[in-house]
Design an enzyme around this catalytic site. Structure first.
Site, mmCIF file in Angstrom:
data_model
loop_
_atom_site.group_PDB
_atom_site.id
_atom_site.type_symbol
_atom_site.label_atom_id
_atom_site.label_comp_id
_atom_site.label_asym_id
_atom_site.label_seq_id
_atom_site.Cartn_x
_atom_site.Cartn_y
_atom_site.Cartn_z
ATOM 1 N N ASP A 78 2.261 4.756 0.243
ATOM 2 C CA ASP A 78 3.312 5.019 1.212
ATOM 3 C C ASP A 78 4.627 5.169 0.435
ATOM 4 O O ASP A 78 4.747 4.655 -0.692
ATOM 5 C CB ASP A 78 3.392 3.829 2.180
ATOM 6 C CG ASP A 78 4.623 3.894 3.059
ATOM 7 O OD1 ASP A 78 4.835 4.929 3.707
ATOM 8 O OD2 ASP A 78 5.390 2.899 3.065
ATOM 9 N N SER A 103 3.278 10.165 3.379
ATOM 10 C CA SER A 103 4.457 9.649 4.071
ATOM 11 C C SER A 103 4.699 10.369 5.389
ATOM 12 O O SER A 103 4.278 11.513 5.583
ATOM 13 C CB SER A 103 5.677 9.825 3.156
ATOM 14 O OG SER A 103 6.867 9.562 3.845
ATOM 15 N N ASN A 104 5.404 9.679 6.292
ATOM 16 C CA ASN A 104 5.889 10.315 7.524
ATOM 17 C C ASN A 104 6.983 11.337 7.236
ATOM 18 O O ASN A 104 7.257 12.200 8.068
ATOM 19 C CB ASN A 104 6.476 9.246 8.459
ATOM 20 C CG ASN A 104 5.417 8.528 9.281
ATOM 21 O OD1 ASN A 104 4.298 9.017 9.438
ATOM 22 N ND2 ASN A 104 5.782 7.363 9.813
#
Lengths: 220, 220
Positions: free
Chosen positions: B8, B115-116
């Site tokens: 992340d 990741s977002n």
């Protein structure tokens, strides 16, 4: 005119802050922090599990949230204490104006409840507070195995009233749910009891009121 | 042995707490509160919009979260201030051990980022921090139009490495994501930088470490 007025339960009709008093009795000075974190986690878990495609019913999530909150705050919550806090969820009182407002509103519209709570949890709070006579439907997210604001949950209202979304006036005190219900297409009233800030991720509600008496005054 | 180790970004490799310093410079004494609420809302919106079946990219959500936080805290964030805070997201620094740990780990496993953040946001932080050479893939939730912990996002890793979930070691500092990744089937390491409480809604991670050096020591 609306085909029905549909209410969220926890925080909208039912005063969850009342749990803090029991929290303070069991853990002096920690009741507010315990109950805020309890509620926050219960809610986060409902969103996260729904996104993960998993389901645990709301009674389980309520317990998991309480256990997280106890651990995070360093409180040793024994079985008896946990059970007292859990049972308090089944007898939550309504906010002061709720019973009289629902009585009057029920003479103008069919009323319903739509909640994340399990059927058992909802049956209990409705019965304890003598709300049965005002509500034509008590709808639970448990029927669809996913939580608000997933459209499947709001669709339960559409099925119950053979309505299109705009014909339903949906009432919630939770900003995140107001956005979800508006995004679904409901007409939405935000019962903003706490004077919270407007959410920015979805269109604003159609009405903003302080409590259900304000709602009574503004509905056609 | 794992086919890849996947990280992340925000909070795991990149130190989002560094934003508080800029926050304090712009709004003395309010930087921590502003950035905590900013991050909380950015995250909530990613979950809520995903549940609502709506999508706005992470750059937009980052701005919406900031605007909410400013309004809720009663801060008048002008356009220039908003832009400075937003731009800071594009140059977030890594935690102290990250570059040397990634260098060493990249000699043992293929490494990737999931990741977002939008591709643009990720391209920027990777370039600014000279992380390109360590990462074989930089994967963004934007490709699937839904956010973590939705399985579609984690599935990007499966496709990138032609792996089954257990062959991937996924590393996150966020407890909620550790649960999501574990539920998806990844092998999971919780880089628990903050000493946070274990989440209760999903199985625990396979490894718990304080930082990436701890991870280096425990990987086979």
């Amino acid at each position: 005119m609306f085909k029905a007025v549909v209410f969220d339960a926890y925080g909208t009709l039912l005063d969850v802050s009342s749990l803090s008093e029991l929290g303070n009795e069991l853990f002096p000075g920690k009741g507010v922090a315990l109950c805020e974190l309890w509620h926050k986690k219960q809610l986060e878990y409902s969103w996260l599990l729904s996104l993960m495609g998993k389901y645990q019913d709301f009674w389980s999530l309520t317990r998991l949230g309480l256990q997280y909150a106890g651990a995070a705050l360093g409180l040793s919550i024994g079985d008896t204490q946990e059970e007292r806090l859990m049972q308090a969820y089944l007898t939550l009182p309504p906010y002061p104006e709720v019973r009289t407002s629902l009585l009057r509103l029920s003479q103008r519209y069919p009323l319903a409840l739509l909640s994340n709570g399990t059927p058992d949890m909802l049956e209990s709070v409705v019965r304890v507070n003598n709300l049965e006579t005002y509500l034509s439907h008590v709808l639970s997210a448990d029927e669809v195995g996913v939580y608000k604001p997933h459209p499947k949950v709001y669709d339960l209202v559409i099925q119950a009233f053979f309505a299109i979304p705009g014909e339903i006036m949906f009432v919630s005190s939770n900003g995140w749910e107001v956005s979800g219900a508006k995004s679904f297409g409901f007409s939405v009233a935000w019962c903003n009891r706490a004077g919270a800030t407007f959410e920015t991720h979805a269109p604003p509600p159609d009405l903003v009121v302080e409590n259900l008496e304000g709602l009574e005054a503004l509905l056609p």
